[in-house]
Write an enzyme that holds these catalytic residues in place. Structure first.
Site, PDB file in Angstrom:
ATOM      1  CE  LYS A 191      -4.039   1.871   2.410  1.00 54.11           C
ATOM      2  NZ  LYS A 191      -4.824   1.817   3.661  1.00 54.11           N
ATOM      3  CB  THR A 237     -14.525  -7.981  -2.668  1.00 59.87           C
ATOM      4  OG1 THR A 237     -13.147  -7.695  -2.382  1.00 59.87           O
ATOM      5  CG2 THR A 237     -14.897  -7.417  -4.031  1.00 59.87           C
ATOM      6  CE  LYS A 273     -10.347   8.177   7.819  1.00 59.99           C
ATOM      7  NZ  LYS A 273      -9.690   8.103   9.153  1.00 59.99           N
ATOM      8  CG  PHE A 318     -18.364  -9.182  -4.183  1.00 60.89           C
ATOM      9  CD1 PHE A 318     -17.720  -9.715  -5.297  1.00 60.89           C
ATOM     10  CD2 PHE A 318     -19.173  -8.077  -4.341  1.00 60.89           C
ATOM     11  CE1 PHE A 318     -17.884  -9.140  -6.551  1.00 60.89           C
ATOM     12  CE2 PHE A 318     -19.344  -7.496  -5.592  1.00 60.89           C
ATOM     13  CZ  PHE A 318     -18.702  -8.031  -6.703  1.00 60.89           C
ATOM     14  CB  THR A 378     -15.201 -16.151  -2.378  1.00 60.87           C
ATOM     15  OG1 THR A 378     -15.268 -14.731  -2.564  1.00 60.87           O
ATOM     16  CG2 THR A 378     -16.067 -16.831  -3.420  1.00 60.87           C
ATOM     17  CG  HIS A 384      -9.188   2.907  14.305  1.00 57.88           C
ATOM     18  ND1 HIS A 384     -10.371   2.361  14.745  1.00 57.88           N
ATOM     19  CD2 HIS A 384      -9.011   2.449  13.040  1.00 57.88           C
ATOM     20  CE1 HIS A 384     -10.894   1.617  13.777  1.00 57.88           C
ATOM     21  NE2 HIS A 384     -10.093   1.645  12.749  1.00 57.88           N
TER      22      HIS A 384
END
Length: 464
Positions: free
Chosen positions: A144, A198, A211, A238, A241, A328
């Site tokens: 990322k 997903t 964000k 989604f 799976t 967080h």
């Protein structure tokens, strides 16, 4: 900056002007002018003299409108949502539907999601005669970075899109949505984009706000912007799976909203959490017939609604007192330190577990309520302690919090099941006592070893 904040710094000698649009140009008028013809802007212009000349102060409100839409069979060729679901104007929608030749879409999809759904995505756009390009990318927390952002921008530039009418589409978990959102916000200063989550975590968290961003200097989401998508399309299909661990991972963010705002959601997760894990949030024939008992539908809706209640009036985080920051405070430091051992939701839950001890030590939670929370967490198969979440790491995280929260701790803590407040005056002695009790009671719980001994090689990435 709000209107009130904007004018609070203007001198007493200021003159306020309204801005009027007429004959293809903008002009200013004083507020006492009554004979005004044209379109009035919400923006204001203030002028005041200074010892060096003049100062102009601009107050320009920015309004974003975007949709978060639950839908079924998103990739069914007869479903218009993926192509037109982001359009609000009926006239524009009708014009596009009657002349769809030449429509282009650029799609970025997580590479593992592409293996599962890429052929269906391609079949959808081919059936609709859309000119398209699908770009699969390895959108993991470790990747990322701005490197993936520039990769996306290079490919978008080669493909060529209309920056007003041809939104970029992101299909994947939260990391994918974050990276694509940042790329879209940079391309030609702002290009519309669509989110298709997903993973469960992205479904109820990363996809519904404004964000986006990437990691930088070994810090989570250090680079980013506040640019919401034009639309988010939510299809629980989604989730079928997803590995069980990733379902559990997403339920941590649902539990966050339950503890902060909604006791009913907490009770639902407590009572039906195992069923939701077992069924991957899919509907059975029985629940379709009796919608009132559809735990998947009700829990995801409550999680999204409570999230949007907190995000919508504070989309740019002008107010730093945010209940959604629960879980967080410590987790970003922990998550980045031991990548890829913990998924995002797992790190958040460890943070929430410790903060529940802080709340109890402060007298905000009873022993019974604290125990209730920890039992629910374990029922959702989430870790409640980690060996790398040391007191040093906690203190470092809180120091960073002070640095980036205008010198105040701004710590969200539960004050009961489904209610919370923000605190900035938690004494260090309380934190130390809470940490000691947390370690004594949770260190040797066998459930805590499960996530530290597993190598992450699953097919959906963690969300940010």
């Amino acid at each position: 900056m709000s209107h009130a904040e904007g004018i609070s710094h203007v001198s007493d000698q200021m003159t306020e002007f309204r801005l009027i649009h007429a004959d293809d140009t903008w002009s200013r008028r004083t507020t006492d002018c009554v004979d005004v013809k044209g379109r009035l802007s919400d923006a204001k212009l203030y002028e005041s003299p200074t010892e060096h000349g003049v100062t102009w102060t601009v107050v320009s409100p920015i309004i974003f409108t975007y949709r978060v839409m639950q839908c079924k069979r998103l990739l069914d060729a007869s479903n218009d949502t993926l192509l037109f679901g982001h359009i609000f104007n009926p006239t524009e929608l009708q014009a596009l539907k009657t002349n769809i030749s030449g429509i282009k879409r650029f799609i970025i999809i997580d590479d593992t999601v592409n293996k599962l759904y890429g052929s269906q995505v391609a079949a959808y756009f081919e059936a609709r005669n859309v000119i398209y390009k699908i770009l699969p990318l390895p959108t993991t927390e470790e990747n990322k970075s701005m490197l993936l952002v520039t990769k996306i921008l290079e490919e978008v530039h080669k493909f060529g899109i209309d920056r007003r009418t041809e939104p970029i589409i992101a299909i994947g978990g939260g990391v994918c949505l974050d990276i694509v959102g940042l790329a879209a916000s940079l391309y030609r200063r702002r290009t519309p984009y669509i989110r298709v989550p997903t993973t469960l975590l992205a479904y109820i968290d990363a996809s519904v706000g404004a964000k986006n961003g990437v990691n930088f200097a070994n810090c989570k989401n250090k680079l980013g912007s506040y640019i919401p998508p034009v639309a988010t399309f939510l299809d629980r299909t989604f989730l079928r799976t997803l590995p069980r661990r990733h379902i559990s991972n997403g339920m941590a963010e649902m539990l966050k909203m339950a503890l902060m705002k909604h006791k009913g959601l907490f009770e639902l997760l407590e009572n039906d959490g195992k069923h939701l894990l077992d069924t991957s949030f899919q509907e059975s024939e029985e629940t379709i017939e009796n919608m009132k008992k559809d735990a998947a539908r009700v829990s995801t809706r409550l999680a999204i609604e409570t999230m949007l209640e907190e995000l919508a009036p504070n989309l740019w985080e002008d107010d730093l007192d945010r209940l959604v920051d629960f879980g967080h405070i410590i987790s970003p430091e922990l998550e980045m330190k031991i990548l890829p051992t913990l998924l995002h939701g797992e790190a958040v839950n460890i943070d929430m577990a410790f903060m529940s001890y802080v709340a109890h030590e402060t007298g905000l939670l009873t022993s019974e309520e604290k125990s209730h929370i920890l039992v629910c967490m374990r029922g959702l198969e989430l870790p409640v302690w980690h060996v790398d979440c040391t007191l040093d790491l906690i203190q470092k995280s809180l120091a960073e919090r002070l640095k980036h929260s205008a010198g105040r701790l701004r710590m969200p803590l539960p004050t009961g099941l489904g209610q919370a407040r923000i605190f900035s005056d938690i004494e260090e002695s309380i934190l130390c006592r809470a940490f000691e009790k947390w370690c004594d009671e949770q260190r040797y719980n066998p459930n805590n070893d499960s996530v530290t001994t597993v190598t992450i090689n699953l097919h959906h990435e963690a969300s940010s």
